[in-house]
Design a protein around this motif. Structure first.
Motif, PDB file in Angstrom:
ATOM      1  N   LEU A   1      -7.492  -1.250   4.353  1.00  0.00           N
ATOM      2  CA  LEU A   1      -7.885  -0.059   3.604  1.00  0.00           C
ATOM      3  C   LEU A   1      -8.711   0.892   4.462  1.00  0.00           C
ATOM      4  O   LEU A   1      -9.548   0.473   5.250  1.00  0.00           O
TER       5      LEU A   1
ATOM      6  N   VAL B   1      -7.390  -1.732  -6.148  1.00  0.00           N
ATOM      7  CA  VAL B   1      -7.786  -0.592  -5.333  1.00  0.00           C
ATOM      8  C   VAL B   1      -7.011   0.636  -5.787  1.00  0.00           C
ATOM      9  O   VAL B   1      -5.869   0.541  -6.232  1.00  0.00           O
TER      10      VAL B   1
ATOM     11  N   ARG C   1      -5.635   4.513  -4.798  1.00  0.00           N
ATOM     12  CA  ARG C   1      -5.326   5.452  -3.715  1.00  0.00           C
ATOM     13  C   ARG C   1      -5.859   6.831  -4.078  1.00  0.00           C
ATOM     14  O   ARG C   1      -5.469   7.402  -5.099  1.00  0.00           O
TER      15      ARG C   1
ATOM     16  N   TRP D   1      -8.652   5.039   0.236  1.00  0.00           N
ATOM     17  CA  TRP D   1      -8.652   4.045  -0.838  1.00  0.00           C
ATOM     18  C   TRP D   1     -10.053   3.792  -1.364  1.00  0.00           C
ATOM     19  O   TRP D   1     -11.026   3.804  -0.603  1.00  0.00           O
TER      20      TRP D   1
ATOM     21  N   LEU E   1       0.822  -1.205   0.000  1.00  0.00           N
ATOM     22  CA  LEU E   1       0.000   0.000   0.000  1.00  0.00           C
ATOM     23  C   LEU E   1       0.860   1.261   0.000  1.00  0.00           C
ATOM     24  O   LEU E   1       0.537   2.240  -0.682  1.00  0.00           O
TER      25      LEU E   1
END
Length: 219
Positions: free
Chosen positions: A182, A215, A217, A186, A140
């Motif tokens: 998350l 996903v 950002r 996100w 991430l």
């Protein structure tokens, strides 16, 4: 880490657990080519509509995904624990006349620049699970604002019991573990199980379904 990491040659300069490196070097040494040499189907499908930018290929293996991304105009950094695999990947890129940055490291030890990649792709990665969720957080953390993390894994493996050969799914990171971290920064674009579009041949060709987590950002 400098913007242009030195090409990995499989000899020294490795950042990570040497036991992990040795394990994967052994797997690659057993076969002249472990994977199919073609890009993973989920990557091709999910990246088709994205504007090329900076991409990180996590666990790049013999380089098929990295080369495919570079051919599509992406500025690619590829990371892998096996020096043998990296040598094959670098040769693949040279044969294609493409430039890729190669990092010989574990994801959690690579000192990647934070929030720097427009695409972080992890296709069936063997990321070890830790109490502090280091691998999940590293995935991430590498994504730039507006960028995408694409994590793909074999469906059903995460619920299997430990195998006699020593493989225990509980030791590894699965998409659901990343999804659990998350927050409002996100947006989940894809989180599903789907039939796998598998390249012909290569290890893992027997798996029929994928778990796909994509996903974005937001900030």
């Amino acid at each position: 880490m400098p913007d242009t990491p030195a090409p990995a040659d499989g000899h020294g300069g490795y950042a990570g657990d040497p036991t992990v490196r040795a394990e994967w070097d052994s797997r690659y040494a057993d076969r002249q080519q472990l994977w199919s040499g073609e890009p993973n189907g989920a990557l091709v499908a999910e990246v088709a509509g994205l504007t090329p930018g900076r991409a990180l290929d996590v666990g790049c293996g013999e380089g098929a995904d990295a080369v495919w991304l570079a051919r599509g105009g992406w500025d690619v950094t590829a990371i892998e624990v096996s020096g043998i695999a990296l040598e094959r990947a670098a040769q693949h890129a040279r044969d294609a006349g493409l430039a890729v940055r190669w990092l010989h490291a574990e994801l959690t030890e690579a000192a990647l620049p934070p929030a720097s990649f427009d695409l972080v792709s992890a296709q069936y990665p063997a990321l070890l699970r830790t109490p502090d969720a280091a691998a999940e957080r590293a995935l991430l953390a590498a994504v730039a604002p507006g960028g995408v993390l694409l994590l793909v894994h074999h469906a059903g493996m995460d619920t299997q019991q430990a195998h006699e050969n020593g493989f225990d799914p509980a030791d590894y990171v699965w998409p659901s573990m990343v999804a659990a971290l998350l927050d409002d920064d996100w947006q989940v674009e894809v989180d599903e199980q789907r039939p796998r579009v598998a390249p012909g041949g290569g290890a893992g060709a027997h798996h029929t379904d994928d778990l796909v987590l994509r996903v974005r950002r937001l900030r």
